[in-house]
Design a protein around this motif. Structure first.
Motif, mmCIF file in Angstrom:
data_model
loop_
_atom_site.group_PDB
_atom_site.id
_atom_site.type_symbol
_atom_site.label_atom_id
_atom_site.label_comp_id
_atom_site.label_asym_id
_atom_site.label_seq_id
_atom_site.Cartn_x
_atom_site.Cartn_y
_atom_site.Cartn_z
ATOM 1 N N THR A 70 0.742 -1.161 0.003
ATOM 2 C CA THR A 70 0.288 0.177 -0.025
ATOM 3 C C THR A 70 0.847 1.226 -0.088
ATOM 4 N N ILE A 71 0.560 2.054 -0.817
ATOM 5 C CA ILE A 71 1.561 3.600 -0.916
ATOM 6 C C ILE A 71 0.691 4.508 -0.639
ATOM 7 N N GLU A 72 1.300 5.628 -0.621
ATOM 8 C CA GLU A 72 0.935 6.833 0.020
ATOM 9 C C GLU A 72 -0.737 7.147 -0.332
ATOM 10 N N GLU A 73 -1.200 7.363 0.707
ATOM 11 C CA GLU A 73 -2.907 7.616 0.551
ATOM 12 C C GLU A 73 -3.323 8.672 -0.467
ATOM 13 N N GLY A 74 -2.503 9.755 -0.267
ATOM 14 C CA GLY A 74 -3.094 10.992 -1.071
ATOM 15 C C GLY A 74 -3.113 10.483 -2.619
ATOM 16 N N LEU A 75 -2.630 9.759 -2.900
ATOM 17 C CA LEU A 75 -2.411 9.455 -4.579
ATOM 18 C C LEU A 75 -3.495 8.672 -5.020
ATOM 19 N N SER A 76 -4.543 7.950 -4.132
ATOM 20 C CA SER A 76 -5.711 7.374 -4.394
ATOM 21 C C SER A 76 -6.669 8.541 -5.042
ATOM 22 N N SER A 77 -6.753 9.896 -4.715
ATOM 23 C CA SER A 77 -7.357 11.165 -5.166
ATOM 24 C C SER A 77 -7.124 11.591 -6.471
ATOM 25 N N SER A 78 -5.886 10.929 -7.433
ATOM 26 C CA SER A 78 -5.260 11.600 -8.358
ATOM 27 C C SER A 78 -5.900 11.417 -9.590
ATOM 28 N N VAL A 79 -5.811 12.052 -10.702
ATOM 29 C CA VAL A 79 -6.317 11.662 -11.804
ATOM 30 C C VAL A 79 -6.413 10.418 -12.506
ATOM 31 N N LEU A 80 -5.162 9.890 -12.401
ATOM 32 C CA LEU A 80 -5.069 8.533 -12.790
ATOM 33 C C LEU A 80 -5.762 7.613 -11.860
ATOM 34 N N MET A 81 -6.185 7.589 -10.653
ATOM 35 C CA MET A 81 -6.819 6.463 -9.774
ATOM 36 C C MET A 81 -8.275 6.788 -9.964
ATOM 37 N N PHE A 109 -4.610 8.007 -22.981
ATOM 38 C CA PHE A 109 -6.138 7.748 -22.426
ATOM 39 C C PHE A 109 -6.440 8.658 -21.665
ATOM 40 N N PHE A 110 -5.730 8.997 -20.587
ATOM 41 C CA PHE A 110 -6.109 9.829 -19.360
ATOM 42 C C PHE A 110 -5.871 11.081 -19.636
ATOM 43 N N ALA A 111 -5.122 11.576 -20.236
ATOM 44 C CA ALA A 111 -4.933 13.084 -20.692
ATOM 45 C C ALA A 111 -6.019 13.737 -21.725
ATOM 46 N N HIS A 112 -6.522 12.813 -22.343
ATOM 47 C CA HIS A 112 -7.605 13.275 -23.646
ATOM 48 C C HIS A 112 -9.152 12.888 -23.119
ATOM 49 N N LEU A 113 -9.215 12.448 -22.005
ATOM 50 C CA LEU A 113 -10.726 12.136 -21.726
ATOM 51 C C LEU A 113 -11.699 13.168 -21.849
ATOM 52 N N ASP A 114 -12.752 12.871 -22.209
ATOM 53 C CA ASP A 114 -13.979 14.020 -22.081
ATOM 54 C C ASP A 114 -14.648 13.554 -20.910
ATOM 55 N N PRO A 115 -14.721 14.562 -19.882
ATOM 56 C CA PRO A 115 -15.238 14.291 -18.707
ATOM 57 C C PRO A 115 -17.094 13.972 -18.799
ATOM 58 N N GLN A 116 -17.577 14.697 -19.901
ATOM 59 C CA GLN A 116 -18.644 14.573 -20.224
ATOM 60 C C GLN A 116 -19.334 13.305 -20.715
ATOM 61 N N ALA A 117 -18.571 12.651 -21.309
ATOM 62 C CA ALA A 117 -18.583 11.308 -22.034
ATOM 63 C C ALA A 117 -18.643 10.225 -20.890
ATOM 64 N N PRO A 118 -19.446 8.937 -21.372
ATOM 65 C CA PRO A 118 -19.569 7.751 -20.673
ATOM 66 C C PRO A 118 -17.951 7.315 -20.423
ATOM 67 N N PRO A 119 -17.565 6.631 -19.428
ATOM 68 C CA PRO A 119 -16.364 6.099 -19.399
ATOM 69 C C PRO A 119 -15.969 5.019 -20.460
ATOM 70 N N PRO A 120 -14.831 5.164 -20.866
ATOM 71 C CA PRO A 120 -14.492 4.193 -22.150
ATOM 72 C C PRO A 120 -13.698 3.053 -21.703
ATOM 73 N N ASN A 121 -13.612 2.084 -22.464
ATOM 74 C CA ASN A 121 -12.927 1.131 -21.955
ATOM 75 C C ASN A 121 -11.499 0.965 -22.396
ATOM 76 N N LEU A 122 -10.609 0.949 -21.353
ATOM 77 C CA LEU A 122 -9.256 1.189 -21.255
ATOM 78 C C LEU A 122 -8.644 0.077 -21.968
ATOM 79 N N ALA A 123 -8.973 -1.401 -21.769
ATOM 80 C CA ALA A 123 -8.425 -2.272 -22.474
ATOM 81 C C ALA A 123 -8.689 -2.353 -24.014
ATOM 82 N N GLU A 124 -9.877 -1.933 -24.276
ATOM 83 C CA GLU A 124 -9.884 -1.750 -25.791
ATOM 84 C C GLU A 124 -9.064 -0.941 -26.603
#
Length: 142
Positions: A70-81, A109-124
């Motif tokens: 388990t790593i630093e808790e503050g990272l769980s609120s990051s853009v990535l997570m 994938f993370f840098a160019h997400l549209d926050p208004q769009a439904p969540p895309p499929n990362l694996a695809e």
């Protein structure tokens, strides 16, 4: 040794987040993007030199766990997570041999997400961009 490894894990997640921010500001071919991908890639390579064939990043009850640590808790609120949660990604498996182009595609994938769009499929998304050394939801710690 465990403290040094935990520090590398934490830095890897921090560098991924910093790279995502940088990628969101520049076009993919900009030199700043290439530079931004370098630091997390370098950290990933250091981790592979000292331990495993794969690095597994998991989300467990709002905590970030890297290879069971388990790593630093503050990272769980990051853009990535936050994006991983939104896209229902429980784990990421980074295999030895991740190429700079693969990591850049992953970060884009993370840098160019549209926050208004439904969540895309990362694996695809990764599959469509020939990213084979980063897997989604294949292995995670409970």
């Amino acid at each position: 040794m465990i403290d040094k490894t935990k520090e590398l894990y934490t830095n890897f997640i921090r560098y991924l987040n910093a790279a995502i921010k940088r990628l969101s500001m520049y076009p993919d071919e900009h030199p700043a993007v290439i530079q931004a991908v370098g630091l997390p890639l370098e950290t990933l390579q250091k981790l592979f030199e000292q331990e495993r064939q794969a690095l597994v990043v998991s989300l467990i009850e709002n905590k970030v766990v890297v290879n069971g640590v388990t790593i630093e808790e503050g990272l769980s609120s990051s853009v990535l997570m936050q994006t991983l949660k939104k896209c229902n990604v429980k784990s990421l498996n980074f295999a030895r041999g991740v190429a700079p182009e693969e990591l850049q595609s992953f970060l884009s994938f993370f840098a160019h997400l549209d926050p208004q769009a439904p969540p895309p499929n990362l694996a695809e998304y990764l599959s469509a961009r020939n990213v084979y050394n980063i897997k989604v939801n294949q292995l995670h710690y409970e």
